[in-house]
Design a protein around this motif. Sequence first.
Motif, mmCIF file in Angstrom:
data_model
loop_
_atom_site.group_PDB
_atom_site.id
_atom_site.type_symbol
_atom_site.label_atom_id
_atom_site.label_comp_id
_atom_site.label_asym_id
_atom_site.label_seq_id
_atom_site.Cartn_x
_atom_site.Cartn_y
_atom_site.Cartn_z
ATOM 1 N N ARG A 257 10.176 -18.344 14.117
ATOM 2 C CA ARG A 257 8.892 -19.238 13.500
ATOM 3 C C ARG A 257 7.512 -18.589 14.227
ATOM 4 N NH1 ARG A 257 8.785 -25.255 15.855
ATOM 5 N NH2 ARG A 257 11.204 -25.398 14.047
ATOM 6 N N GLY A 258 6.547 -18.006 13.695
ATOM 7 C CA GLY A 258 6.019 -17.915 13.898
ATOM 8 C C GLY A 258 5.751 -15.844 14.771
ATOM 9 N N LYS A 259 5.308 -14.985 15.222
ATOM 10 C CA LYS A 259 5.107 -14.148 15.381
ATOM 11 C C LYS A 259 5.888 -13.559 17.254
ATOM 12 C CE LYS A 259 3.085 -11.028 14.190
ATOM 13 N NZ LYS A 259 3.683 -10.055 13.594
ATOM 14 N N ILE A 260 6.164 -12.728 16.737
ATOM 15 C CA ILE A 260 7.156 -11.236 17.523
ATOM 16 C C ILE A 260 6.065 -10.266 18.086
ATOM 17 C CG2 ILE A 260 9.468 -10.077 18.219
ATOM 18 C CD1 ILE A 260 11.100 -11.493 16.549
ATOM 19 N N VAL A 261 6.312 -10.452 19.806
ATOM 20 C CA VAL A 261 5.002 -9.549 20.277
ATOM 21 C C VAL A 261 5.590 -8.863 21.576
ATOM 22 C CG1 VAL A 261 2.610 -9.622 21.173
ATOM 23 C CG2 VAL A 261 3.286 -10.637 19.412
ATOM 24 N N ILE A 262 5.712 -7.494 21.776
ATOM 25 C CA ILE A 262 5.650 -6.731 22.859
ATOM 26 C C ILE A 262 4.855 -7.037 23.754
ATOM 27 C CG2 ILE A 262 6.333 -4.315 23.754
ATOM 28 C CD1 ILE A 262 7.969 -3.830 21.239
ATOM 29 N N LEU A 263 4.423 -7.845 25.090
ATOM 30 C CA LEU A 263 3.642 -6.828 25.573
ATOM 31 C C LEU A 263 4.369 -5.875 26.791
ATOM 32 C CD1 LEU A 263 3.162 -10.373 27.006
ATOM 33 C CD2 LEU A 263 2.278 -9.310 25.373
ATOM 34 N N PRO A 264 3.632 -4.435 27.090
ATOM 35 C CA PRO A 264 3.436 -3.493 27.009
ATOM 36 C C PRO A 264 3.391 -2.921 28.495
ATOM 37 C CG PRO A 264 3.068 -2.907 25.314
ATOM 38 C CD PRO A 264 2.520 -4.121 25.564
ATOM 39 N N GLN A 265 2.278 -3.764 29.292
ATOM 40 C CA GLN A 265 1.416 -3.539 30.451
ATOM 41 C C GLN A 265 2.323 -5.153 31.342
ATOM 42 O OE1 GLN A 265 -1.491 -1.611 31.188
ATOM 43 N NE2 GLN A 265 -1.011 -0.064 28.843
ATOM 44 N N SER B 228 6.933 -16.975 18.163
ATOM 45 C CA SER B 228 8.264 -16.993 18.313
ATOM 46 C C SER B 228 7.941 -16.561 19.957
ATOM 47 C CB SER B 228 8.660 -16.164 17.574
ATOM 48 O OG SER B 228 10.560 -16.633 17.656
ATOM 49 N N ARG B 229 8.057 -15.462 20.647
ATOM 50 C CA ARG B 229 8.646 -14.907 21.886
ATOM 51 C C ARG B 229 8.335 -13.267 22.486
ATOM 52 N NH1 ARG B 229 14.686 -13.284 23.580
ATOM 53 N NH2 ARG B 229 13.840 -12.336 25.397
ATOM 54 N N THR B 230 7.139 -13.731 23.225
ATOM 55 C CA THR B 230 7.588 -11.973 23.713
ATOM 56 C C THR B 230 8.261 -11.612 24.524
ATOM 57 O OG1 THR B 230 6.422 -12.792 26.075
ATOM 58 C CG2 THR B 230 4.967 -13.068 23.852
ATOM 59 N N TYR B 231 8.716 -9.584 24.227
ATOM 60 C CA TYR B 231 8.935 -9.175 24.947
ATOM 61 C C TYR B 231 8.117 -8.065 25.761
ATOM 62 C CZ TYR B 231 12.822 -10.879 21.055
ATOM 63 O OH TYR B 231 13.495 -11.752 20.989
ATOM 64 N N GLY B 232 9.275 -7.652 26.539
ATOM 65 C CA GLY B 232 8.658 -6.265 27.789
ATOM 66 C C GLY B 232 9.117 -4.694 26.786
#
Length: 306
Positions: free
Chosen positions: A298-306, A277-281
């Motif tokens: 719709r779909g997955k939400i994901v955090i990108l720490p690096q 769905s979207r990525t976030y910092g």
Amino acid sequence: MSLAVQFSEYSTSDALRVVDVPPPTPGPGQVRLAVRAAGVNPVDWKILQGWMREQFPLELPAGLGSDVAGVVVAVGEGVTEFGVGDEVLGMSLTPSYAQFTLADTSALVAKPARVPWHVAGGIPSAGGTAWAALDRLKVSEGETVLVHAAAGGVGTFAVQLAVARGARVIGTAGERNHGQLRDFGAVPVTYGEGLVERVRAVAPNGVDAVIDASGRGEIPDSIELAGGPDRVLTLVAFDAAGTGIQIHTGGAGGNGRLALREILDLMEEGRLHVPISRTYGLTEAADALDASRAGHVRGKIVILPQ
């Protein structure tokens, strides 16, 4: 020092802070991961708001997140399966909304090079839960399965895994998601009043099994369509336990690696896709949790720490 998301009181996402913490030290059988992606799940904001205190007692301040994809940067005593530099995904022992986390090697599998980090981070909990739900229901080839909230995080996996088993899948979702469900091999129907009639229009004899990832009052209709409660399973409608249906918690349990490997094999074969769905910092973790809580993702939400 390294960065991690923490909260000091049970509250809304406004309580989240990005703080400096020491990198965790791996114990026997553990590895430290540099987190490349951390999947967001509804349980995360429920923990933050204090709804899960009995199931997940915490000492505050505490962090969030258990889905992880990352690179091994340190290994504990006795670890031989993975080494520094290996790319893995699975479940973490310490919060994964962080630059570094710990994981038990028994909860990890190797990440295929062709799977992007943001996709890998969205697989473990949702994929494992869907796999376990189908396993408990003993879904087999030729059966008809009804999946509620079929375009959400768990629903997306449940639909595709059931199709891969040779089942016919009917999925409830808003009309904007019907095209995606058709692409995944499912027959989409709109949720809400008149659901039984819409499902019977495409499955006159009802369905063999039901997975409820919605929790918006579909249980009575599901029992009617399945001809009884025995093969109706919910992941969210815990107040329906008295109806005789199955209640599933705990993701894939002890079958996590088996589930992940099957999912990754299907992805390699082009038979399973993980919509993001979207990525976030890391500093946007509050926005990520708010989006998860709002639902209809719709779909997955994901955090990108690096």
